[in-house]
Design a protein around this motif. Structure first.
Motif, PDB file in Angstrom:
ATOM      1  N   ASP C 184       0.811  -1.216   0.000  1.00 38.46           N
ATOM      2  CA  ASP C 184       0.000   0.000   0.000  1.00 38.46           C
ATOM      3  C   ASP C 184       0.838   1.257   0.000  1.00 38.46           C
ATOM      4  O   ASP C 184       1.724   1.422   0.817  1.00 38.46           O
ATOM      5  CB  ASP C 184      -0.909   0.016   1.226  1.00 38.46           C
ATOM      6  N   GLY C 185       0.499   2.131  -0.911  1.00 39.76           N
ATOM      7  CA  GLY C 185       1.076   3.459  -0.891  1.00 39.76           C
ATOM      8  C   GLY C 185       2.470   3.561  -1.475  1.00 39.76           C
ATOM      9  O   GLY C 185       3.005   4.651  -1.636  1.00 39.76           O
ATOM     10  N   THR C 186       3.050   2.413  -1.805  1.00 47.92           N
ATOM     11  CA  THR C 186       4.398   2.502  -2.349  1.00 47.92           C
ATOM     12  C   THR C 186       4.353   2.780  -3.841  1.00 47.92           C
ATOM     13  O   THR C 186       3.389   2.499  -4.521  1.00 47.92           O
ATOM     14  CB  THR C 186       5.155   1.180  -2.158  1.00 47.92           C
ATOM     15  N   TRP C 187       5.448   3.307  -4.321  1.00 54.02           N
ATOM     16  CA  TRP C 187       5.657   3.450  -5.736  1.00 54.02           C
ATOM     17  C   TRP C 187       5.794   2.045  -6.273  1.00 54.02           C
ATOM     18  O   TRP C 187       6.357   1.168  -5.656  1.00 54.02           O
ATOM     19  CB  TRP C 187       6.975   4.196  -5.955  1.00 54.02           C
ATOM     20  N   GLY C 188       5.234   1.747  -7.405  1.00 53.42           N
ATOM     21  CA  GLY C 188       5.502   0.403  -7.874  1.00 53.42           C
ATOM     22  C   GLY C 188       4.817  -0.017  -9.138  1.00 53.42           C
ATOM     23  O   GLY C 188       3.829   0.571  -9.592  1.00 53.42           O
ATOM     24  N   PHE C 189       5.365  -1.068  -9.662  1.00 55.23           N
ATOM     25  CA  PHE C 189       4.886  -1.751 -10.848  1.00 55.23           C
ATOM     26  C   PHE C 189       3.476  -2.285 -10.577  1.00 55.23           C
ATOM     27  O   PHE C 189       3.219  -2.911  -9.565  1.00 55.23           O
ATOM     28  CB  PHE C 189       5.845  -2.899 -11.144  1.00 55.23           C
ATOM     29  N   THR C 190       2.546  -2.030 -11.502  1.00 58.96           N
ATOM     30  CA  THR C 190       1.151  -2.328 -11.264  1.00 58.96           C
ATOM     31  C   THR C 190       0.608  -3.236 -12.362  1.00 58.96           C
ATOM     32  O   THR C 190       0.522  -2.844 -13.520  1.00 58.96           O
ATOM     33  CB  THR C 190       0.336  -1.007 -11.200  1.00 58.96           C
ATOM     34  N   ASP C 191       0.291  -4.459 -11.973  1.00 61.60           N
ATOM     35  CA  ASP C 191      -0.204  -5.448 -12.935  1.00 61.60           C
ATOM     36  C   ASP C 191      -1.331  -6.211 -12.246  1.00 61.60           C
ATOM     37  O   ASP C 191      -1.111  -7.192 -11.560  1.00 61.60           O
ATOM     38  CB  ASP C 191       0.940  -6.395 -13.320  1.00 61.60           C
ATOM     39  N   PHE C 192      -2.555  -5.747 -12.468  1.00 64.93           N
ATOM     40  CA  PHE C 192      -3.666  -6.221 -11.644  1.00 64.93           C
ATOM     41  C   PHE C 192      -3.826  -7.734 -11.689  1.00 64.93           C
ATOM     42  O   PHE C 192      -3.880  -8.395 -10.657  1.00 64.93           O
ATOM     43  CB  PHE C 192      -4.969  -5.540 -12.077  1.00 64.93           C
ATOM     44  N   ALA C 395       7.417   3.014 -13.807  1.00 61.13           N
ATOM     45  CA  ALA C 395       7.363   1.776 -13.007  1.00 61.13           C
ATOM     46  C   ALA C 395       7.010   0.592 -13.889  1.00 61.13           C
ATOM     47  O   ALA C 395       7.574  -0.505 -13.740  1.00 61.13           O
ATOM     48  CB  ALA C 395       6.341   1.914 -11.885  1.00 61.13           C
ATOM     49  N   GLN C 396       6.089   0.799 -14.820  1.00 64.66           N
ATOM     50  CA  GLN C 396       5.682  -0.303 -15.701  1.00 64.66           C
ATOM     51  C   GLN C 396       6.855  -0.759 -16.565  1.00 64.66           C
ATOM     52  O   GLN C 396       7.072  -1.956 -16.748  1.00 64.66           O
ATOM     53  CB  GLN C 396       4.517   0.142 -16.606  1.00 64.66           C
ATOM     54  N   ILE C 397       7.595   0.225 -17.083  1.00 68.08           N
ATOM     55  CA  ILE C 397       8.732  -0.126 -17.940  1.00 68.08           C
ATOM     56  C   ILE C 397       9.799  -0.879 -17.148  1.00 68.08           C
ATOM     57  O   ILE C 397      10.336  -1.893 -17.602  1.00 68.08           O
ATOM     58  CB  ILE C 397       9.316   1.156 -18.597  1.00 68.08           C
ATOM     59  N   VAL C 398      10.056  -0.405 -15.934  1.00 70.71           N
ATOM     60  CA  VAL C 398      11.029  -1.103 -15.080  1.00 70.71           C
ATOM     61  C   VAL C 398      10.587  -2.537 -14.838  1.00 70.71           C
ATOM     62  O   VAL C 398      11.379  -3.487 -14.961  1.00 70.71           O
ATOM     63  CB  VAL C 398      11.202  -0.355 -13.735  1.00 70.71           C
TER      64      VAL C 398
END
Lengths: 461, 461, 461
Positions: C184-192, C395-398
């Motif tokens: 929660d709340g962190t920066w990050g890669f998002t892949d539902f 983030a997604q690219i990383v």
């Protein structure tokens, strides 16, 4: 454990903590919220089952037609749901469930804009359930028009049906504001899950399409004698029928739209049982009828008997007792066999029997509500044989006629317009070679050699 | 929002409004009512999954037999569920769950009359779940008797099994009043989801049928050597197996009969995991066994290994830990391969391996409960290796023997009676030409040419 | 009735009876407990739908390849889930969801030991949902490596992928402690739901496998010209696609992991709608693209368009509005057609288009979250075009790069190791005769005669 203690305290203090924030998030959920969540869950699962009917129709229709047209008919079955999804998202849903203009047509919520529902089942869940119904109406037509319809014509037709013809009928009956059934306590046409709204609408369009197209080459010889053209795979047809039977457990029970609200679980259970019994009884009815008339137990006829039982009980599944579900389903069996004979006499070629199953039996099922409804729908009336008098039966007849005129009229105009512009039917050469080659430059089973040369009217009989 | 405030007020005033009428309908629903609605929902969905097993059995059985009998075997698979639906509605349910006569047989609730359940899962939902179980027992026999049984004989047999033979066994074990398991705290035979009640009952009837029918023409040469007769479609067989695996997630978890009541969600999750692990382990067991014995990884044997794993875990899925689910399922693998060899030595012809899968492994799974049950069922006893002593194991043996004697005896008498009256087996000519032509005057794949002439014992090997 | 009175009393006395014992069992259940039970139910049903995708992949892959390899490819599709079930039980789950070692890998809960969750969805239910995801990643590879991979090599590979390569990626993104998305709340890669975590992982492994294996005999002629090798059954392929579409309604909505908790029902409904719309739009995109480029509407390309739409929306289904679901899905259509052309130019042979569908479109769907996310995931950030700036896109690219490097690197090493030891590819003779004969000593359709001699590169075109 911690939740129980938390709720006990909340109860003693009048649950005043109920809105105090996320720290208490799980404790505070109310039973009403849970009931809504459960209804949503139920509706989504029912929609998944109804979605899967697309596969059922595809397998059934492919199985009951020839292998030279298999890729084409599968492709059409895929594309009608694709076109429907787009059309019903952009326009169809709004016409069906938007703000009513005089009980005739909805006027907003296009592209699912501005759809919110506080404390109720989300509109998006309802859309998902409704789009798979729209897809069912659209796909019914594929079977009756199989093995000779142009691919582009089919795309056009299924888009228009899902965009306009079907949604308006839904508005008339299921929107809560329609002129045929205006909601609680009103006199009105009663079709619980769509014997008429879905199946007859598909069936009327199928009938008009089959007439305007004309029969397949070789289906009737030059002296007018009919020739049976066998489908290429009983395995696919049987698989399709089982998938449809399964899907109907979403179609009918799902139409209760709730299972967590009071009384709805009982209603859903009754509907599921009625659906299953009617399907079985329809199979028996068709099996016996075909056996008596043709001397052998016939698989495709019995499969259509299953579907007839299912279509027959769709309108009344929530209103009749299991005994009458058996009766209603059983009568669907002979109806479907005899209607197919009648169509053949009229030289109307319906390769898979879509018109007997969905139109003829759809009408029967809708009338049956007026005869045998033991429980009241939202109109507060029971059927003729259950103390309700003729009120409901008359409403059923009015609805059947109104929807029949609307659909047959518009679908007929649409097919004539298509015929006059982009063309409705493939060329004679293409039909003989098979639509797979003609339309798609491929065949469905390149590894397997055909046992019959691809000639008009060739059949295994 | 309005719901939350409403409930807060209701809580403060001791929920005295709870029964005050429909105006407050949604606010007043209790958690107990919601739990019942959720259990009902769960039971109906599980029933849908088990219903779909009918399609699985149809595809599996058709795939593992020859294409000249495909329409016939599909037709039988359809009709056994049709006959079962009618029989189990009229009589079967009442014999299974009606008021008990001495723990042996139920005596009322025929035609689903007088079935109401206040504050519990509706009887109709329970019926729906039970009828699909009855259909499973009935359909198992189709495979063992495939490619030579008369259609009329099959209809008769499946009606009687669903009407009488199977329901009585259910009463003995699952009614709560049966002599084999009389309810909470009693000593008794323990079969959670039916390794014996469903699968062995089907398996015993299949064994008696296969013996009384005799082997297919050409299955054993004149000098007694067995010849493999390959099934006509590995694609259908594989599809059927996947559908069955899916359906078992209704079969086993659904047998918990609840998910909203306390503890049941944990039980259901354990059952689902055990079911999946046993299926996978059974596949490995059969793959390795067949590979070692025959030198190649064999697809039909491995498919039967999946089913063996599933049948094996059915009795004990709620009582064992995942590690033992793996063990129980794995042992099902070699059992199914070796039992098929044994049947072949005895010159019993079971085209799809129904007896090894459902009878032999059904017995194994039932015994395994007596050995490895780590959690107590309603008898309050664990297995031999989990501190429960031999009590449970002895109960399992008693139940297996009693149900075996009942089913094999009645099914045997039934098949002999059918043989002596309407006849059990088709003529030699019909068997050679295929039952599709002989019984139905049609073929399953008219477009495709057969690669082997339809002669007794022809095979691809 | 009795329940309502019971609860009213309980409410008045502050529910102090709540923990008083089993006699009051049903009355005392709390809404929090019901919500957990409902979430468990939801997760299990979603898992069943995703499980069924195994059948979908099996039918699709078998349909799009030749009949001489059908039993083999079905067998592989079965065994990858079998191997996965065992591997993910023994080790995989622990690496994915066990106590984190530095956000890189989990370190306990092997063999599902010590897994309890008080007042939450049972760990076993979560395992069941996760194992079917792992199975999906594993099965994707089968298609790209079809018609030439050794059976033993396939078993080995699918075991390793499920045991190690995939679980570590899950830990990075979905464990709540991973270095790519730490909660929660962190920066990050998002892949539902796994455009990258599941589909690209499968896709990277598929790409490495296809390269290391080399193309099928006859796929490219000696002068380098590509030859189309048609699949043997459009019916199986279409059935597979419908099953996959159905299964995705478990895959994406199920990834919400809850439906009874507050807000989750709305989220689930949105996800279901987005999933359906993207699938339809992807079909349109591929249909139109292929039609324009090749002159005919092409069924296999359109089927891959459906899958492309589904893969594309998987990462963002919970974060975008329906309009953007249509856009994201639609773009998947041309991507899948053009990526297949690109692969062909590179002389990489992927018989079913697994790399275009799962890898190329998986990357697109993951990037699309960074562009079009209108709702925040757990990172509290929206996409570039929705006011969130470039944070999420970066983030997604990383994430795409990190997971791509990990998977392609390990999968490549694994395939080289297999090649160097047990061997990766069957002999030329076996490939020509078909893997069914070579690996299993059987054929899939012994009753049906092949129309084309089994020669390298034979095709129906």
């Amino acid at each position: 454990m911690k939740y129980k203690v938390g709720l006990a305290i909340a109860g003693a203090f009048g649950l005043w903590l109920a809105n105090s924030g996320t720290a208490f998030a799980q404790e505070e959920i109310s039973t009403a919220e849970l009931a809504v969540a459960m209804d949503t869950f139920f509706l989504l699962i029912a929609a998944c089952l109804v979605f899967f009917m697309q596969a059922g129709f595809a397998m059934l229709t492919a199985g009951l037609t020839r292998s030279k047209n298999t890729a084409n008919i599968l492709f059409k079955n895929l594309m009608d749901f694709v076109m429907c999804s787009i059309a019903f998202w952009a326009v169809g849903w709004g016409l069906a469930y938007g703000t009513s203009a005089g009980g005739f047509i909805g006027t907003d919520q296009f592209f699912l804009g501005n759809v919110t529902a506080e404390g109720e089942v989300p509109i998006l869940a309802s859309w998902f359930f409704q789009v798979v119904f729209a897809g069912t109406a659209a796909t019914i037509v594929a079977g009756a028009m199989a093995e000779r319809t142009k691919f582009v014509a089919y795309l056009t037709y299924s888009f228009i049906l899902s965009l306009f013809i079907y949604p308006v009928v839904v508005h008339w009956v299921w929107s809560g504001y329609g002129w045929l059934n205006g909601g609680d306590g009103t006199w009105g046409f009663t079709d619980f899950a769509g014997s008429t709204v879905v199946h007859s609408v598909g069936g009327w369009a199928a009938l008009m399409g089959a007439i305007i197209l004309g029969p397949r080459l070789g289906r009737f010889s030059s002296d007018g004698k009919p020739k049976t053209i066998s489908g290429h795979s009983m395995a696919l047809a049987m698989l399709g029928a089982f998938i449809l039977w399964l899907g109907w457990f979403g179609f009918n029970p799902g139409s209760e739209l709730a299972i967590g609200s009071q009384g709805s679980a009982d209603a859903v259970a009754l509907i599921a049982v009625n659906t299953n019994l009617a399907a079985a009884a329809g199979a028996v009815g068709a099996l016996v009828t075909a056996w008596l008339r043709y001397g052998k137990p016939d698989l495709p006829q019995t499969i259509n008997g299953v579907l007839a039982g299912l279509v027959a009980i769709t309108a009344g599944c929530a209103y009749v007792t299991p005994v009458f579900a058996v009766l209603i389903g059983f009568i669907g069996g002979p109806l479907v066999v005899l209607a197919a004979e009648m169509l053949e006499k009229l030289k109307i070629d319906d390769p898979v029997g879509a018109v007997p199953v969905h139109l003829v039996v759809g009408i029967w099922g809708t009338l049956a509500v007026g005869l045998f409804a033991a429980y009241e729908g939202n109109t507060g009336t029971t059927g003729l044989f259950f103390g309700g008098g003729a009120t409901l039966l008359i409403a059923q007849i009015v609805g059947i006629l109104a929807i029949g005129l609307w659909t047959a009229g518009l679908a007929g105009a649409m097919f004539f317009a298509i015929k006059a512009t982009i063309g409705l039917r493939v060329s004679k050469e293409e039909e003989e070679a098979g639509l797979d080659i003609g339309e798609h430059g491929a065949v469905a089973y390149p590894d397997l050699s055909p046992s019959r040369p691809y000639m008009p009217g060739a059949s295994a009989d």
